[in-house]
Every structure is written in C-alpha cells, then in structure tokens.
Design a protein around this motif. Structure first.
Motif, PDB file in Angstrom:
ATOM      1  N   LYS A   1       0.811  -1.217   0.000  1.00 61.35           N
ATOM      2  CA  LYS A   1       0.000   0.000   0.000  1.00 61.35           C
ATOM      3  C   LYS A   1       0.848   1.273   0.000  1.00 61.35           C
ATOM      4  CE  LYS A   1      -3.916  -1.988   2.428  1.00 61.35           C
ATOM      5  NZ  LYS A   1      -4.743  -1.921   3.637  1.00 61.35           N
ATOM      6  N   GLY A   2       2.056   1.217   0.500  1.00 62.62           N
ATOM      7  CA  GLY A   2       2.889   2.394   0.668  1.00 62.62           C
ATOM      8  C   GLY A   2       3.512   2.913  -0.606  1.00 62.62           C
ATOM      9  N   GLY A   3       3.324   2.272  -1.742  1.00 61.16           N
ATOM     10  CA  GLY A   3       3.934   2.743  -2.983  1.00 61.16           C
ATOM     11  C   GLY A   3       5.249   2.024  -3.237  1.00 61.16           C
ATOM     12  N   ALA A   4       6.315   2.774  -3.513  1.00 63.89           N
ATOM     13  CA  ALA A   4       7.624   2.186  -3.790  1.00 63.89           C
ATOM     14  C   ALA A   4       8.202   1.585  -2.517  1.00 63.89           C
ATOM     15  CB  ALA A   4       8.568   3.233  -4.352  1.00 63.89           C
ATOM     16  N   LYS A   5       8.879   0.485  -2.677  1.00 68.73           N
ATOM     17  CA  LYS A   5       9.497  -0.174  -1.533  1.00 68.73           C
ATOM     18  C   LYS A   5      10.731   0.597  -1.095  1.00 68.73           C
ATOM     19  CE  LYS A   5       8.000  -4.778  -2.890  1.00 68.73           C
ATOM     20  NZ  LYS A   5       8.456  -6.102  -3.277  1.00 68.73           N
ATOM     21  N   PRO A   6      10.992   0.673   0.196  1.00 70.73           N
ATOM     22  CA  PRO A   6      12.191   1.374   0.672  1.00 70.73           C
ATOM     23  C   PRO A   6      13.482   0.755   0.131  1.00 70.73           C
ATOM     24  CG  PRO A   6      10.686   0.976   2.486  1.00 70.73           C
ATOM     25  CD  PRO A   6      10.140   0.250   1.298  1.00 70.73           C
ATOM     26  N   ALA A   7      13.491  -0.558  -0.078  1.00 70.81           N
ATOM     27  CA  ALA A   7      14.690  -1.209  -0.603  1.00 70.81           C
ATOM     28  C   ALA A   7      14.968  -0.738  -2.025  1.00 70.81           C
ATOM     29  CB  ALA A   7      14.539  -2.724  -0.559  1.00 70.81           C
ATOM     30  N   ASP A   8      13.903  -0.531  -2.812  1.00 72.22           N
ATOM     31  CA  ASP A   8      14.084  -0.041  -4.181  1.00 72.22           C
ATOM     32  C   ASP A   8      14.642   1.377  -4.177  1.00 72.22           C
ATOM     33  OD1 ASP A   8      13.113  -2.413  -5.175  1.00 72.22           O
ATOM     34  OD2 ASP A   8      11.071  -1.648  -5.485  1.00 72.22           O
TER      35      ASP A   8
ATOM     36  N   ALA B   1      18.296   2.547  -5.623  1.00 72.77           N
ATOM     37  CA  ALA B   1      18.410   3.618  -6.614  1.00 72.77           C
ATOM     38  C   ALA B   1      19.379   4.694  -6.143  1.00 72.77           C
ATOM     39  CB  ALA B   1      17.040   4.220  -6.901  1.00 72.77           C
ATOM     40  N   VAL B   2      19.309   5.028  -4.864  1.00 74.52           N
ATOM     41  CA  VAL B   2      20.218   6.037  -4.309  1.00 74.52           C
ATOM     42  C   VAL B   2      21.648   5.513  -4.328  1.00 74.52           C
ATOM     43  CG1 VAL B   2      20.846   7.267  -2.202  1.00 74.52           C
ATOM     44  CG2 VAL B   2      18.470   7.159  -2.914  1.00 74.52           C
ATOM     45  N   LYS B   3      21.811   4.242  -3.966  1.00 74.23           N
ATOM     46  CA  LYS B   3      23.147   3.629  -3.982  1.00 74.23           C
ATOM     47  C   LYS B   3      23.712   3.609  -5.399  1.00 74.23           C
ATOM     48  CE  LYS B   3      25.653  -0.499  -2.645  1.00 74.23           C
ATOM     49  NZ  LYS B   3      25.556  -1.856  -2.111  1.00 74.23           N
ATOM     50  N   PHE B   4      22.869   3.256  -6.375  1.00 74.46           N
ATOM     51  CA  PHE B   4      23.298   3.245  -7.768  1.00 74.46           C
ATOM     52  C   PHE B   4      23.708   4.639  -8.223  1.00 74.46           C
ATOM     53  CE2 PHE B   4      22.184   3.859 -12.256  1.00 74.46           C
ATOM     54  CZ  PHE B   4      23.053   2.952 -12.831  1.00 74.46           C
ATOM     55  N   LEU B   5      22.928   5.646  -7.840  1.00 71.78           N
ATOM     56  CA  LEU B   5      23.244   7.025  -8.217  1.00 71.78           C
ATOM     57  C   LEU B   5      24.570   7.471  -7.607  1.00 71.78           C
ATOM     58  CD1 LEU B   5      22.335   9.600  -9.658  1.00 71.78           C
ATOM     59  CD2 LEU B   5      21.173  10.253  -7.555  1.00 71.78           C
ATOM     60  N   LYS B   6      24.798   7.128  -6.342  1.00 69.12           N
ATOM     61  CA  LYS B   6      26.058   7.497  -5.686  1.00 69.12           C
ATOM     62  C   LYS B   6      27.242   6.806  -6.345  1.00 69.12           C
ATOM     63  CE  LYS B   6      24.301   8.591  -1.106  1.00 69.12           C
ATOM     64  NZ  LYS B   6      24.318   8.219   0.309  1.00 69.12           N
TER      65      LYS B   6
END
Length: 73
Positions: free
Chosen positions: A15-22, A26-31
């Motif tokens: 219900k919360g939308g995007a998963k926190p792991a995703d 994504a943030v890790k990939f960007l860094k």
C-alpha cells in the motif's frame, strides 16, 4: 575506513507505494555512478589539459612553434 550504520525500517506491504529497498538501491546506484563519473573526469582532465592547451595554442594567430608553446618564457 568509515563504518556504516544500517537502519532497518518496517514496511507496511504494497500500500505504501515504492518499496524502501528499491529507493535505497536507486540512491546507492546514483552514488556509485556519480563517484565513477567524477573519477573518470579527473583522469580525463589530468591527461587532457596540456594537449588541449597545445592544440588551442597551435590554432591561434600568430602561429607559434611548438618550442614556443612549451617553453615557460
């Protein structure tokens, strides 16, 4: 090396939308991508600056010789 602290969060299902792991991946990939890009840009700048100055100097008017471009005076 700096130590990292991992924070665990509880998710409330789909219900919360995007998963926190995703979001974290994504943030890790960007860094990682930005770090890789900066490292490559430093190498390109390091090895490309002097040739760029020579090429720009050779195409200017009046046309200097290569020894005039490389001499410090």
């Amino acid at each position: 090396m700096a130590s990292r602290v991992a924070l665990k969060t509880k998710s409330k299902g789909a219900k919360g939308g995007a998963k926190p792991a995703d979001e974290r991946s994504a943030v890790k990939f960007l860094k990682e991508w930005s770090t890789w890009t900066i490292k490559k840009a430093k190498v390109i700048t390091h090895y490309g600056f002097i040739p760029m100055v020579i090429i720009i100097g050779m195409s200017s008017e009046p046309k200097p010789s290569i020894s005039q471009l490389l001499s410090p005076i």
